[in-house]
Design a protein around this motif. Structure first.
Motif, mmCIF file in Angstrom:
data_model
loop_
_atom_site.group_PDB
_atom_site.id
_atom_site.type_symbol
_atom_site.label_atom_id
_atom_site.label_comp_id
_atom_site.label_asym_id
_atom_site.label_seq_id
_atom_site.Cartn_x
_atom_site.Cartn_y
_atom_site.Cartn_z
ATOM 1 N N ARG A 444 0.822 -1.175 -0.034
ATOM 2 C CA ARG A 444 -0.062 0.060 0.055
ATOM 3 C C ARG A 444 0.766 1.255 -0.021
ATOM 4 N NH1 ARG A 444 -3.241 -2.836 3.803
ATOM 5 N NH2 ARG A 444 -2.293 -1.583 5.490
ATOM 6 N N ASP A 445 1.883 1.373 0.853
ATOM 7 C CA ASP A 445 2.937 2.493 0.808
ATOM 8 C C ASP A 445 3.329 2.562 -0.594
ATOM 9 O OD1 ASP A 445 2.246 2.747 3.480
ATOM 10 O OD2 ASP A 445 3.935 1.659 4.049
ATOM 11 N N PHE A 446 4.093 1.514 -0.989
ATOM 12 C CA PHE A 446 4.567 1.583 -2.570
ATOM 13 C C PHE A 446 3.684 2.314 -3.506
ATOM 14 C CE2 PHE A 446 4.762 -0.022 -6.714
ATOM 15 C CZ PHE A 446 5.754 0.412 -7.099
ATOM 16 N N ALA A 447 2.197 1.878 -3.515
ATOM 17 C CA ALA A 447 1.369 2.412 -4.475
ATOM 18 C C ALA A 447 0.838 3.880 -4.025
ATOM 19 C CB ALA A 447 -0.075 1.445 -4.494
ATOM 20 N N ASP A 448 0.924 4.158 -2.943
ATOM 21 C CA ASP A 448 0.674 5.727 -2.468
ATOM 22 C C ASP A 448 1.622 6.477 -3.040
ATOM 23 O OD1 ASP A 448 -1.819 4.754 -1.811
ATOM 24 O OD2 ASP A 448 -1.229 4.750 0.405
ATOM 25 N N ARG A 449 2.851 6.068 -2.766
ATOM 26 C CA ARG A 449 4.105 6.906 -3.009
ATOM 27 C C ARG A 449 4.408 6.984 -4.610
ATOM 28 N NH1 ARG A 449 7.189 3.931 -0.478
ATOM 29 N NH2 ARG A 449 8.203 2.564 -2.220
ATOM 30 N N GLU A 450 3.839 6.154 -5.278
ATOM 31 C CA GLU A 450 4.014 6.099 -6.755
ATOM 32 C C GLU A 450 3.100 7.052 -7.530
ATOM 33 O OE1 GLU A 450 6.478 4.731 -9.229
ATOM 34 O OE2 GLU A 450 7.218 4.309 -7.175
ATOM 35 N N LEU A 451 2.075 7.220 -6.553
ATOM 36 C CA LEU A 451 0.878 7.896 -7.544
ATOM 37 C C LEU A 451 0.354 9.339 -6.666
ATOM 38 C CD1 LEU A 451 -1.660 5.082 -8.305
ATOM 39 C CD2 LEU A 451 -0.066 6.076 -9.669
ATOM 40 N N VAL A 452 1.109 9.606 -5.582
ATOM 41 C CA VAL A 452 0.615 10.627 -4.982
ATOM 42 C C VAL A 452 0.877 12.048 -5.482
ATOM 43 C CG1 VAL A 452 3.232 10.890 -3.628
ATOM 44 C CG2 VAL A 452 1.098 11.678 -2.629
ATOM 45 N N ALA A 453 2.009 11.980 -6.268
ATOM 46 C CA ALA A 453 2.029 13.345 -7.012
ATOM 47 C C ALA A 453 0.801 13.680 -7.855
ATOM 48 C CB ALA A 453 3.386 13.443 -7.834
ATOM 49 N N LEU A 454 0.338 12.580 -8.715
ATOM 50 C CA LEU A 454 -0.660 12.952 -9.428
ATOM 51 C C LEU A 454 -1.933 12.957 -8.557
ATOM 52 C CD1 LEU A 454 -0.127 10.178 -12.122
ATOM 53 C CD2 LEU A 454 0.264 12.611 -12.332
ATOM 54 N N ARG A 455 -2.235 12.231 -7.522
ATOM 55 C CA ARG A 455 -3.443 12.265 -6.753
ATOM 56 C C ARG A 455 -3.706 13.734 -5.980
ATOM 57 N NH1 ARG A 455 -3.161 6.196 -4.471
ATOM 58 N NH2 ARG A 455 -4.402 5.245 -6.550
ATOM 59 N N ASP A 456 -2.506 14.496 -5.733
ATOM 60 C CA ASP A 456 -2.652 15.456 -4.876
ATOM 61 C C ASP A 456 -3.177 16.921 -5.961
ATOM 62 O OD1 ASP A 456 -1.922 14.539 -2.563
ATOM 63 O OD2 ASP A 456 0.188 14.998 -2.740
ATOM 64 N N ARG A 457 -3.244 16.739 -7.212
ATOM 65 C CA ARG A 457 -3.669 17.811 -7.947
ATOM 66 C C ARG A 457 -5.342 17.839 -8.382
ATOM 67 N NH1 ARG A 457 0.136 20.152 -11.035
ATOM 68 N NH2 ARG A 457 -1.250 20.727 -12.462
ATOM 69 N N ASP A 458 -5.659 18.980 -8.759
ATOM 70 C CA ASP A 458 -7.012 19.032 -8.893
ATOM 71 C C ASP A 458 -7.576 18.287 -10.010
ATOM 72 O OD1 ASP A 458 -7.355 21.040 -6.787
ATOM 73 O OD2 ASP A 458 -7.075 22.620 -8.086
ATOM 74 N N ASP A 459 -6.599 18.179 -11.050
ATOM 75 C CA ASP A 459 -6.976 17.525 -12.200
ATOM 76 C C ASP A 459 -6.589 15.837 -12.121
ATOM 77 O OD1 ASP A 459 -4.430 18.024 -12.176
ATOM 78 O OD2 ASP A 459 -4.464 18.804 -14.476
ATOM 79 N N ALA A 460 -6.519 15.382 -10.869
ATOM 80 C CA ALA A 460 -5.975 14.188 -10.591
ATOM 81 C C ALA A 460 -6.641 13.075 -11.408
ATOM 82 C CB ALA A 460 -6.206 13.645 -9.120
ATOM 83 N N ASP A 461 -8.095 13.000 -11.570
ATOM 84 C CA ASP A 461 -8.816 12.119 -12.345
ATOM 85 C C ASP A 461 -8.170 11.791 -13.815
ATOM 86 O OD1 ASP A 461 -10.040 11.349 -9.953
ATOM 87 O OD2 ASP A 461 -11.919 12.345 -10.533
ATOM 88 N N ALA A 462 -8.086 13.212 -14.473
ATOM 89 C CA ALA A 462 -7.851 13.217 -15.887
ATOM 90 C C ALA A 462 -6.263 12.605 -16.179
ATOM 91 C CB ALA A 462 -7.998 14.512 -16.339
ATOM 92 N N LEU A 463 -5.514 12.872 -15.225
ATOM 93 C CA LEU A 463 -4.195 12.508 -15.218
ATOM 94 C C LEU A 463 -4.205 11.328 -15.128
ATOM 95 C CD1 LEU A 463 -2.210 15.739 -13.582
ATOM 96 C CD2 LEU A 463 -2.650 15.268 -15.752
ATOM 97 N N LEU A 464 -4.689 10.568 -13.965
ATOM 98 C CA LEU A 464 -4.877 9.051 -13.723
ATOM 99 C C LEU A 464 -5.288 8.202 -14.987
ATOM 100 C CD1 LEU A 464 -5.578 9.047 -9.952
ATOM 101 C CD2 LEU A 464 -3.314 8.446 -11.235
ATOM 102 N N ALA A 465 -6.125 8.725 -15.424
ATOM 103 C CA ALA A 465 -6.874 8.219 -16.775
ATOM 104 C C ALA A 465 -5.747 8.366 -17.889
ATOM 105 C CB ALA A 465 -8.095 8.926 -17.184
ATOM 106 N N THR A 466 -5.104 9.027 -17.866
ATOM 107 C CA THR A 466 -4.251 9.266 -19.070
ATOM 108 C C THR A 466 -3.001 8.194 -19.011
ATOM 109 O OG1 THR A 466 -4.442 11.599 -19.363
ATOM 110 C CG2 THR A 466 -2.306 10.570 -20.344
ATOM 111 N N VAL A 467 -2.633 7.972 -17.715
ATOM 112 C CA VAL A 467 -1.650 7.205 -17.198
ATOM 113 C C VAL A 467 -2.278 5.498 -17.668
ATOM 114 C CG1 VAL A 467 -0.307 5.847 -15.560
ATOM 115 C CG2 VAL A 467 -0.492 8.082 -15.686
ATOM 116 N N ARG A 468 -3.623 5.341 -17.372
ATOM 117 C CA ARG A 468 -4.021 3.899 -17.459
ATOM 118 C C ARG A 468 -4.074 3.750 -19.138
ATOM 119 N NH1 ARG A 468 -6.666 1.203 -13.483
ATOM 120 N NH2 ARG A 468 -6.875 2.420 -11.615
ATOM 121 N N ALA A 469 -4.599 4.730 -19.996
ATOM 122 C CA ALA A 469 -4.723 4.534 -21.215
ATOM 123 C C ALA A 469 -3.273 4.249 -21.813
ATOM 124 C CB ALA A 469 -5.233 6.089 -21.888
ATOM 125 N N VAL A 470 -2.448 5.052 -21.642
ATOM 126 C CA VAL A 470 -0.847 4.562 -21.927
ATOM 127 C C VAL A 470 -0.642 3.163 -21.538
ATOM 128 C CG1 VAL A 470 1.519 5.081 -21.790
ATOM 129 C CG2 VAL A 470 -0.315 7.119 -21.874
#
Length: 527
Positions: A444-470
């Motif tokens: 859990r700590d590893f997953a949070d650490r890898e994604l924390v930079a994206l999740r802290d942003r207002d447009d987190a959903d859009a950025l995470l969706a872009t990573v998933r698509a790639v």
């Protein structure tokens, strides 16, 4: 009911020979006649009990119209079946208008006899017929009672109950659902087009919770169980007005069908409790001789067998009501039992934590993969499910392993099953490993650490969706942009933003792997 009506009385030879004429109450000629009483008294009503056919010459009846009206009304008040007056002694050719009008207004059958007849002979003949009819009614009622007592003691199936009703009634019998669909039926010889337009005809027949006759269809209907249980109705084809014993027959049959449903449900509940207890016991201590002996008694062979554990998870909406989800689990459980029965596969089946768990017992030479595939296909035809199978084991002591593996497989695969009927350990890959490690804080700590930079942003959903698509379309940026419904320039702009936030390129294999593991870990934990 005696079985003898006023209309029947008029056809008896001793009465027919006296030239009977109906002068009032034509609409009540089918009233039952329970006894015959001859009298010349105007105040006879208090001595009657209801259902009598009153015979009189009229010699002692009053003259006044009001008194004649009162006499007729007194017979109506006590429920007399009708009034028969012999002409010639008091009135020569017609009855007083006041008496006729009073009987007509109250729908009391009024009959004149144009010829002289011995009332004693009439009373004797009709009394014998009434008694014979009553005895026949008693014998029929006793036969119905004995039949349904035997069916209850034998715990008869619904089909046997319907066959008994058809024999006793000599009529077609149908069981329909609460939604007016034919569930089962038994017909007599020569029956034709019984079920034509059944749904349309049935939904127009609204009955209370009591047994009722619908003259339009010629149906005698009795509700099976309480209305709130939704069990439907029993229908007996009766074109003419039913006799009392047919009402009794319909009610006894409906009660027997309801009782069978209750007993059947109790049997199923007891069976499921037994299966649940045995599966938990096998998970706790599969090598226990006592548990294995109890499995044998429950119909699961344990000696020299091959065992396969299954977990079947219904696909449900996450926001669906709890009652609907519980009902779906029940339906899937029934589908698993049905599929196992159809395939002649001995199995323990029960619900555990919202999943249906099953342990199959197969012959040593059986192709277990083929059996499981057929069983899963049978379930999938009825419900949308995810089926996970553990590896087969040839020892009773290994059944806990195959059961746990099946649960692990279901927890590891995507909710909608990725188009497979059955998933096995070899299909789980990295998701399987993450499912095993899902409770590990380091994952859990590893997953949070890898994604924390994206999740802290207002447009987190859009950025995470872009990573998933790639990650989902590693070979084509065109397919990745299409998956997000973005133009290529817009997609490349968002991709560049992701890389700036992360401070690395998504073309780097190690970065892509780390992000993929982090996203999968979150998906598995959420599931």
């Amino acid at each position: 009911m005696s079985g003898l009506t006023v209309r029947d009385v008029l056809q008896v030879p001793v009465v027919r020979g006296a030239d009977p004429q109906v002068v009032a109450g034509h609409d009540r000629l089918d009233e039952p006649v329970r006894w015959v009483h001859s009298t010349e008294l105007a105040d006879i009503a208090p001595l009657l009990r209801g259902g009598e056919l009153v015979l009189s010459t009229g010699i002692a009846l009053p003259e006044e119209p009001a008194a004649l009206t009162e006499f007729a009304n007194s017979l109506v008040d006590v429920g007399a079946a009708g009034l028969v007056i012999e002409l010639g002694r008091r009135w020569s050719d017609r009855l007083p208008g006041a008496l006729v009008e009073a009987c007509q207004a109250a729908s009391l059958p009024l009959v004149t006899l144009g010829r002289e007849v011995r009332f004693a002979a009439v009373a004797q003949v009709l009394g014998e017929r009434i008694v014979d009819a009553q005895l026949a009614e008693l014998r029929t009622s006793e036969r119905i009672h004995e039949t349904f007592t035997r069916l209850s003691l034998d715990e008869a199936e619904p089909r046997e109950i319907l066959q008994a009703v058809q024999r006793l009634a000599g009529a077609d019998v149908v069981v329909e659902s609460e939604h007016h669909r034919v569930v089962d039926f038994v017909t007599g010889p020569g029956t034709d087009r019984l079920h034509e337009d059944w749904y349309d005809r049935s939904r127009r027949v609204v009955t209370a919770d009591t047994t009722a006759w619908d003259p339009g269809n010629g149906w005698l209907l009795a509700r099976i169980g309480r209305r709130d249980r939704g069990w439907g109705r029993l229908v007996i084809q009766v074109p003419d007005k039913p006799t009392h014993h047919l009402f009794v027959l319909a009610e006894r049959a409906a009660a027997a069908l309801a009782l069978h449903r209750l007993h059947d449900r109790d049997r199923h509940n007891a069976l499921r409790r037994t299966h649940h207890e045995l599966l938990l016991a096998l998970l706790a201590d599969p090598g226990s001789p006592e548990t294995q002996a109890r499995c044998e008694l429950a119909g699961l062979p344990m000696g020299r067998r091959r065992f396969v554990g299954l977990t079947v998870r219904p696909v449900v909406r996450a926001d669906g009501p709890r009652a609907a989800r519980a009902s779906l689990v029940e339906e899937v459980l029934a589908a698993v039992l049905h599929a196992a029965h159809e395939g002649s596969v001995p199995a323990l089946v029960c619900e555990v934590d919202g999943d249906v768990r099953a342990l199959l017992s197969l012959g040593r030479g059986t192709d277990d993969r083929a059996v499981v595939d057929r069983l899963a296909a049978g379930i999938a035809r009825r419900h949308e499910v995810v089926v996970g199978a553990g590896r087969s084991t040839d020892t009773a002591g290994g059944v806990d392993v195959t059961l746990r593996e099946s649960q692990h497989v279901v927890a590891s695969v995507p909710e909608h099953g990725a188009g497979r009927d059955v998933h096995r350990l070899e299909d789980t890959h990295l998701r399987g490993l993450l499912a095993l490690l899902g409770d590990d804080e380091r994952v859990r700590d590893f997953a949070d650490r890898e994604l924390v930079a994206l999740r802290d942003r207002d447009d987190a959903d859009a950025l995470l969706a872009t990573v998933r698509a790639v990650l989902d379309h590693p070979r084509s940026r065109t397919e990745a942009s299409a998956a997000l419904h973005l133009s290529r320039p817009a997609f490349y702009g968002r991709l560049a933003k992701v890389e700036r936030v992360l401070g690395c390129s998504l073309d780097d294999p190690l970065t892509r792997t780390s992000l993929h593991v982090a996203l999968l870990a979150g998906d598995v934990r959420q599931a």
